[in-house]
Design a protein around this motif. Structure first.
Motif, PDB file in Angstrom:
ATOM      1  N   GLY A  63     -38.779  48.312  11.591  1.00 19.29           N
ATOM      2  CA  GLY A  63     -38.313  47.042  10.938  1.00 19.29           C
ATOM      3  C   GLY A  63     -38.288  45.961  12.129  1.00 19.29           C
ATOM      4  O   GLY A  63     -38.491  44.864  11.565  1.00 19.29           O
ATOM      5  N   ARG A  64     -37.721  46.391  13.103  1.00 17.33           N
ATOM      6  CA  ARG A  64     -37.536  45.119  14.425  1.00 17.33           C
ATOM      7  C   ARG A  64     -38.951  44.631  14.819  1.00 17.33           C
ATOM      8  O   ARG A  64     -39.359  43.488  14.884  1.00 17.33           O
ATOM      9  CB  ARG A  64     -37.002  45.734  15.428  1.00 17.33           C
ATOM     10  CG  ARG A  64     -35.353  46.029  15.021  1.00 17.33           C
ATOM     11  CD  ARG A  64     -34.602  46.286  16.347  1.00 17.33           C
ATOM     12  NE  ARG A  64     -33.308  46.755  16.213  1.00 17.33           N
ATOM     13  CZ  ARG A  64     -32.298  46.742  16.933  1.00 17.33           C
ATOM     14  NH1 ARG A  64     -32.462  46.434  18.186  1.00 17.33           N
ATOM     15  NH2 ARG A  64     -31.118  47.146  16.529  1.00 17.33           N
ATOM     16  N   GLU A  65     -39.919  45.610  14.870  1.00 16.88           N
ATOM     17  CA  GLU A  65     -41.346  45.419  15.329  1.00 16.88           C
ATOM     18  C   GLU A  65     -41.982  44.383  14.311  1.00 16.88           C
ATOM     19  O   GLU A  65     -42.416  43.397  14.589  1.00 16.88           O
ATOM     20  CB  GLU A  65     -42.207  46.678  15.430  1.00 16.88           C
ATOM     21  CG  GLU A  65     -41.871  47.346  16.947  1.00 16.88           C
ATOM     22  CD  GLU A  65     -42.209  46.405  18.023  1.00 16.88           C
ATOM     23  OE1 GLU A  65     -42.945  45.665  18.137  1.00 16.88           O
ATOM     24  OE2 GLU A  65     -41.550  47.001  19.141  1.00 16.88           O
ATOM     25  N   PHE A  66     -41.628  44.749  13.083  1.00 14.76           N
ATOM     26  CA  PHE A  66     -42.253  43.864  12.065  1.00 14.76           C
ATOM     27  C   PHE A  66     -41.512  42.491  11.989  1.00 14.76           C
ATOM     28  O   PHE A  66     -42.238  41.600  11.856  1.00 14.76           O
ATOM     29  CB  PHE A  66     -42.296  44.762  10.521  1.00 14.76           C
ATOM     30  CG  PHE A  66     -42.672  43.945   9.469  1.00 14.76           C
ATOM     31  CD1 PHE A  66     -43.884  43.143   9.417  1.00 14.76           C
ATOM     32  CD2 PHE A  66     -41.881  44.033   8.318  1.00 14.76           C
ATOM     33  CE1 PHE A  66     -44.189  42.596   8.326  1.00 14.76           C
ATOM     34  CE2 PHE A  66     -42.632  43.466   7.084  1.00 14.76           C
ATOM     35  CZ  PHE A  66     -43.848  42.757   7.399  1.00 14.76           C
ATOM     36  N   TYR A  67     -40.261  42.420  11.910  1.00 13.90           N
ATOM     37  CA  TYR A  67     -39.567  41.258  11.832  1.00 13.90           C
ATOM     38  C   TYR A  67     -40.020  40.222  13.018  1.00 13.90           C
ATOM     39  O   TYR A  67     -40.113  38.854  12.774  1.00 13.90           O
ATOM     40  CB  TYR A  67     -37.987  41.534  12.231  1.00 13.90           C
ATOM     41  CG  TYR A  67     -37.391  40.329  12.262  1.00 13.90           C
ATOM     42  CD1 TYR A  67     -36.914  39.523  11.502  1.00 13.90           C
ATOM     43  CD2 TYR A  67     -37.091  39.879  13.758  1.00 13.90           C
ATOM     44  CE1 TYR A  67     -35.959  38.475  11.431  1.00 13.90           C
ATOM     45  CE2 TYR A  67     -36.112  38.826  13.989  1.00 13.90           C
ATOM     46  CZ  TYR A  67     -35.711  38.129  12.940  1.00 13.90           C
ATOM     47  OH  TYR A  67     -34.794  36.889  13.208  1.00 13.90           O
ATOM     48  N   ASP A  68     -40.458  40.906  14.157  1.00 15.84           N
ATOM     49  CA  ASP A  68     -40.745  39.981  15.446  1.00 15.84           C
ATOM     50  C   ASP A  68     -42.141  39.481  15.189  1.00 15.84           C
ATOM     51  O   ASP A  68     -42.621  38.322  15.834  1.00 15.84           O
ATOM     52  CB  ASP A  68     -40.913  40.632  16.739  1.00 15.84           C
ATOM     53  CG  ASP A  68     -39.358  41.071  16.994  1.00 15.84           C
ATOM     54  OD1 ASP A  68     -38.648  40.399  16.475  1.00 15.84           O
ATOM     55  OD2 ASP A  68     -39.323  42.049  17.793  1.00 15.84           O
ATOM     56  N   THR A  69     -43.218  39.923  14.209  1.00 14.55           N
ATOM     57  CA  THR A  69     -44.406  39.802  14.007  1.00 14.55           C
ATOM     58  C   THR A  69     -44.588  38.387  13.090  1.00 14.55           C
ATOM     59  O   THR A  69     -45.622  37.589  12.935  1.00 14.55           O
ATOM     60  CB  THR A  69     -45.291  40.590  13.654  1.00 14.55           C
ATOM     61  OG1 THR A  69     -44.930  40.968  12.238  1.00 14.55           O
ATOM     62  CG2 THR A  69     -45.225  41.818  14.591  1.00 14.55           C
ATOM     63  N   LEU A  70     -43.198  38.201  12.538  1.00 13.10           N
ATOM     64  CA  LEU A  70     -43.512  37.328  11.182  1.00 13.10           C
ATOM     65  C   LEU A  70     -42.936  35.989  11.497  1.00 13.10           C
ATOM     66  O   LEU A  70     -42.058  35.601  12.628  1.00 13.10           O
ATOM     67  CB  LEU A  70     -42.438  37.665  10.110  1.00 13.10           C
ATOM     68  CG  LEU A  70     -42.633  39.029   9.356  1.00 13.10           C
ATOM     69  CD1 LEU A  70     -41.311  39.744   8.720  1.00 13.10           C
ATOM     70  CD2 LEU A  70     -43.849  38.881   8.396  1.00 13.10           C
ATOM     71  N   PRO A  71     -43.639  34.757  10.873  1.00  9.64           N
ATOM     72  CA  PRO A  71     -42.989  33.438  11.136  1.00  9.64           C
ATOM     73  C   PRO A  71     -41.687  33.175  10.693  1.00  9.64           C
ATOM     74  O   PRO A  71     -41.330  33.984   9.747  1.00  9.64           O
ATOM     75  CB  PRO A  71     -44.053  32.609  10.203  1.00  9.64           C
ATOM     76  CG  PRO A  71     -44.621  33.696   9.094  1.00  9.64           C
ATOM     77  CD  PRO A  71     -44.664  34.949   9.653  1.00  9.64           C
ATOM     78  N   ASP A  72     -40.968  32.176  11.278  1.00 15.04           N
ATOM     79  CA  ASP A  72     -39.826  31.920  10.865  1.00 15.04           C
ATOM     80  C   ASP A  72     -39.416  31.684   9.325  1.00 15.04           C
ATOM     81  O   ASP A  72     -38.346  32.075   8.850  1.00 15.04           O
ATOM     82  CB  ASP A  72     -39.076  30.822  11.602  1.00 15.04           C
ATOM     83  CG  ASP A  72     -38.585  31.191  13.184  1.00 15.04           C
ATOM     84  OD1 ASP A  72     -38.919  32.507  13.334  1.00 15.04           O
ATOM     85  OD2 ASP A  72     -38.488  30.300  13.867  1.00 15.04           O
ATOM     86  N   GLN A  73     -40.507  31.307   8.783  1.00 16.30           N
ATOM     87  CA  GLN A  73     -40.192  30.789   7.243  1.00 16.30           C
ATOM     88  C   GLN A  73     -40.105  31.767   6.553  1.00 16.30           C
ATOM     89  O   GLN A  73     -39.435  32.072   5.463  1.00 16.30           O
ATOM     90  CB  GLN A  73     -41.177  29.740   6.723  1.00 16.30           C
ATOM     91  CG  GLN A  73     -41.012  29.152   5.512  1.00 16.30           C
ATOM     92  CD  GLN A  73     -41.902  28.023   5.178  1.00 16.30           C
ATOM     93  OE1 GLN A  73     -42.784  27.877   5.944  1.00 16.30           O
ATOM     94  NE2 GLN A  73     -41.607  27.506   4.126  1.00 16.30           N
ATOM     95  N   ALA A  74     -40.526  33.194   6.862  1.00 14.92           N
ATOM     96  CA  ALA A  74     -40.586  34.292   6.217  1.00 14.92           C
ATOM     97  C   ALA A  74     -39.393  35.080   6.407  1.00 14.92           C
ATOM     98  O   ALA A  74     -38.725  35.693   5.581  1.00 14.92           O
ATOM     99  CB  ALA A  74     -41.948  35.168   6.435  1.00 14.92           C
ATOM    100  N   LYS A  75     -38.747  35.173   7.614  1.00 20.10           N
ATOM    101  CA  LYS A  75     -37.643  35.886   7.944  1.00 20.10           C
ATOM    102  C   LYS A  75     -36.308  35.195   7.854  1.00 20.10           C
ATOM    103  O   LYS A  75     -35.412  35.748   8.064  1.00 20.10           O
ATOM    104  CB  LYS A  75     -37.806  36.543   9.277  1.00 20.10           C
ATOM    105  CG  LYS A  75     -37.927  35.548  10.391  1.00 20.10           C
ATOM    106  CD  LYS A  75     -38.539  36.222  11.784  1.00 20.10           C
ATOM    107  CE  LYS A  75     -38.795  35.450  12.856  1.00 20.10           C
ATOM    108  NZ  LYS A  75     -39.372  36.162  14.175  1.00 20.10           N
ATOM    109  N   TYR A  76     -36.116  34.081   7.509  1.00 22.68           N
ATOM    110  CA  TYR A  76     -35.130  33.291   7.201  1.00 22.68           C
ATOM    111  C   TYR A  76     -35.187  33.110   5.508  1.00 22.68           C
ATOM    112  O   TYR A  76     -36.191  33.041   5.132  1.00 22.68           O
ATOM    113  CB  TYR A  76     -34.904  32.006   8.114  1.00 22.68           C
ATOM    114  CG  TYR A  76     -34.538  32.390   9.689  1.00 22.68           C
ATOM    115  CD1 TYR A  76     -33.055  32.329   9.805  1.00 22.68           C
ATOM    116  CD2 TYR A  76     -35.552  32.626  10.456  1.00 22.68           C
ATOM    117  CE1 TYR A  76     -32.764  32.905  11.238  1.00 22.68           C
ATOM    118  CE2 TYR A  76     -35.171  32.732  11.616  1.00 22.68           C
ATOM    119  CZ  TYR A  76     -33.784  33.074  12.320  1.00 22.68           C
ATOM    120  OH  TYR A  76     -33.650  33.216  13.452  1.00 22.68           O
ATOM    121  N   PRO A  77     -33.795  32.826   5.038  1.00 16.92           N
ATOM    122  CA  PRO A  77     -33.711  32.316   3.565  1.00 16.92           C
ATOM    123  C   PRO A  77     -34.290  30.986   3.459  1.00 16.92           C
ATOM    124  O   PRO A  77     -34.233  30.519   2.268  1.00 16.92           O
ATOM    125  CB  PRO A  77     -32.262  32.596   3.107  1.00 16.92           C
ATOM    126  CG  PRO A  77     -31.646  32.560   4.618  1.00 16.92           C
ATOM    127  CD  PRO A  77     -32.496  32.748   5.691  1.00 16.92           C
TER     128      PRO A  77
END
Length: 732
Positions: A561-575
């Motif tokens: 989950g953390r590795e995946f989170y780190d690959t994502l753009p901010d717009q995807a991982k914030y609301p």
């Protein structure tokens, strides 16, 4: 004939009663001049990519981004029969009454059926948020033109299409890029799902990065006329404090304690006010899921399933997916019958339900605060409590207790605030003394219930006799060193609560205000993401994908989950995206833009993100866990049972049958089999290992040279039977 199309069967029945009754037919009611039929939620679903083009059934990075504008829908497989009944009735009708729930999804739900049936009849809109017959009759007398609500329907459709295209494209792009890097499995991206993962990852890292520091509390013990009580030092300008306004210097804190200790004290003020406390409101789904997690350890999807059974199978509760905690004022008239039903159904609540006063009208009865649905409460139906499952009993008891509490007196208490001075330093304390327990009698020993908790510095001593101007002494004063603590790791209950107020984590002021505005007028929602009916499914998906795991009572992110989170753009991982979509959906509702414009602009963004993934890949770290038998990577596999996993070897097709249990997203290795120094393989000469067979109490022997050597032997009294060896017969 006028055809009413209700969102759900129970609403259809309420409309029939409001019309004066009718006869039940196959899939509808005949009320003379009117027919009343119903949907089962959304009757139609958006086509999947492979429905447009069969080649999309196979995931291929070259096919992305996938876009279908205009989009199409198809009947849901399990609802085709009822949809056919509705369309046939539409052919006989002269006019239609749209009776979906009074929100954007309810509007879309019936509108899309009318569009699917190519209906050109005049349509009126019936708005009902309470199935009480008096409310239904008033609503029937004040129907409006359905065209007034076209914007609501368009906004809901745009959100639905946007979620599908965003999820399909981003999930496929990230999964395929990760697979190229050696990752096994699916990387699932969603507008709501991924920010929820982000909440947990950021909380975990904040917790782990916390560097403890210290602050200081000074507490004095005071005596006035023989009455002894503690009081906390009050910060003044000039005190050295930390960012939270707490004393930060030990010598300064100790100096205050030393000065006050043994000094004469003067009671500066003593005020007592009569206070009362309302009972907790009836449950909405999220609050029910939160309490069920806190009290019983139920996951939110389990709680929702239980409420579905209580509602549909046993008819014991009202609509179970509500986001509202209030009841209409008309429902107050049902109190006597509902209380009697509770008394008959739940033996533990019989006495308290009988003692309840149906004449009491709590703050829960407020029609102006009822949204598309009212709070979840018991119905007038009864059941044999012993026939309910353990989970059904527990959830019914929570819902019933909250309802009974509305008809018990308010909790009354005297609140006394004391301010004392010693050695020019001021200390304060507040005491609460119950004068009438009221509804709190129903919530004894309910630990962790936020509706019952007061300030941690309040005390239970009776200080009402104290008067301003009294003299006394500070008999002791202590400066206590306190350790700062990080915000605690999430539990299921605290995560669910945070989903109703994620706006507080949005960094952009404008977007934060947009999220809060989205929930304007909604009690219990303060800038949230997801809906009460979808959050549990989304959280379950995060567990199924291996992004989240349970550690004791806590919910934590896994390495994947953390590795995946780190690959994502901010717009995807914030609301942030939910806030931006809300702004655009307001424009759709007002008619400034249409759904196609919204989806087209969204596809431009998706196209840019997909192109970036194609060009640069994703920086996910792939950590292989080797199979102890053959060295190939292990893979985490979901069992048929809900939220259960095991690990299996990716060399299964090559003959390796190694498997082991899963714990918190990691394999639990099987005890390694000892290699015999005595018994050797007749084929290659290497030592043999005795292994348990599939049947309990049986064993077999295998060559330690596997997979190069696949020789096996039956077990006879703890020794290999060399007369019956097999080639490739492992795991017998």
């Amino acid at each position: 004939m006028q055809l009413f199309i209700a969102e759900k069967p129970d609403l259809a029945k309420a409309i029939v009663d409001g019309l004066g009754g009718g006869s039940r037919k196959e899939g509808y009611y005949d009320c003379g001049d009117s027919y009343v039929t119903w949907c089962y939620g959304h009757m139609l679903q958006l086509l999947d990519p492979e429905d447009y083009d069969p080649r999309f059934a196979k995931w291929n990075l070259d096919d992305l981004p996938i876009s279908h504008i205009p989009w199409k829908k198809k009947p849901s497989n399990d609802k085709k029969d009822q949809l056919k009944i509705i369309t046939n009735l539409l052919k006989q009708a002269k006019s239609v009454v749209h009776a979906g729930d009074p929100d954007d999804e309810g509007q879309l739900l019936v509108d899309e059926v009318l569009e699917y049936a190519a209906c050109s009849l005049p349509v009126k809109r019936l708005l009902i948020n309470d199935n009480n017959i008096s409310v239904v009759k008033r609503s029937l007398a004040s129907m409006r033109d359905n065209r007034e609500f076209a914007g609501l329907s368009a906004a809901a459709e745009a959100r639905s299409v946007g979620d599908q295209l965003y999820g399909y494209n981003m999930s496929r792009a990230y999964t395929l890029a990760a697979n190229k890097a050696g990752f096994q499995g699916v990387l699932s991206v969603g507008r709501v799902q991924t920010p929820i993962l982000g909440l947990v990852v950021r909380r975990d890292r904040e917790f782990e990065a916390h560097i403890k520091s210290y602050y200081y509390n000074v507490t004095g013990q005071f005596n006035f006329g023989g009455l002894s009580f503690p009081a906390r030092y009050q910060i003044v300008d000039g005190d050295p404090v930390d960012e939270k306004g707490r004393l930060s210097n030990q010598d300064h804190a100790q100096g205050i304690a030393d000065a006050a200790n043994g000094a004469q004290a003067n009671l500066i003020s003593a005020t007592t006010k009569k206070k009362n406390q309302h009972p907790p409101l009836p449950y909405n789904l999220l609050k029910l899921q939160t309490d069920a997690s806190r009290k019983f350890g139920f996951r939110p999807d389990r709680t929702k399933d239980i409420t579905q059974s209580l509602r549909e199978k046993h008819k014991l509760i009202t609509y179970n997916r509500s986001d509202c905690e209030y009841l209409s004022e008309d429902q107050h008239g049902d109190a006597s019958n509902v209380l009697a039903a509770i008394a008959k159904t739940a033996p533990t609540l019989t006495i308290v339900a009988q003692k309840a006063d149906p004449a009491i009208k709590s703050r829960a009865f407020n029609s102006s605060k009822v949204s598309a649905h009212h709070g979840i409460i018991p119905t007038e139906a009864t059941a044999d409590f012993s026939n309910l499952t353990d989970g059904e009993q527990k959830i019914y008891m929570l819902i019933a207790r909250a309802y009974v509490a509305q008809f018990w007196p308010k909790h009354q208490y005297d609140q006394t605030d004391i301010l004392v001075e010693a050695a020019a330093h001021r200390f304060a304390v507040r005491s609460n003394v119950t004068t009438l327990a009221g509804w709190k009698s129903l919530y004894k020993n309910d630990v962790g219930n936020e509706d019952l908790e007061g300030d941690e510095n309040d005390i239970a001593l009776d200080l009402r006799v104290l008067k301003a101007g009294q003299g006394g002494d500070c008999t002791d004063a202590v400066a206590s060193q306190m350790e700062t603590k990080p915000r605690p790791l999430y539990t299921m209950a605290t995560l669910l609560t945070d989903l109703t107020r994620v706006a507080q984590y949005v960094r952009d002021d404008r977007l934060r205000k947009l999220l809060v505005e989205k929930d304007k007028g909604k009690e219990g929602e303060h800038g949230g993401i997801g809906t009460p009916s979808t959050r549990d499914t989304i959280i379950a998906t995060l567990f199924d994908r291996g992004y989240l795991a349970e550690k004791g009572n806590n919910i934590i992110s896994t390495p994947t989950g953390r590795e995946f989170y780190d690959t994502l753009p901010d717009q995807a991982k914030y609301p942030d995206m939910t806030a931006l979509w809300h702004e655009q959906q307001k424009s759709i509702q007002s008619g400034d833009i249409n759904a196609i414009t919204f989806v087209t602009e969204l596809m431009e963004y998706i196209g840019t993100e997909v192109a970036n993934v194609k060009q640069n890949g994703i920086g996910i770290k792939v950590v292989f866990i080797p199979c102890p038998d053959c060295g190939k990577p292990l893979r985490r596999i979901k069992k048929k049972a809900k939220n259960k996993f095991f690990w299996g070897c990716t060399g299964f097709a090559d003959g390796c049958k190694y498997a082991c249990d899963d714990k918190a997203g990691k394999p639990v290795p099987k005890p390694s089999a000892q290699v015999s120094e005595i018994h050797k393989c007749t084929a290659c000469g290497k030592g043999l290992s005795r292994r348990p067979g599939r049947k309990k109490g049986t064993f077999w022997w295998g060559c330690s040279g596997f997979p190069t050597c696949k020789q096996t032997y039956p077990d006879i009294k703890g020794k290999p039977d060399f007369n019956n060896s097999k080639q490739g017969g492992r795991d017998e």
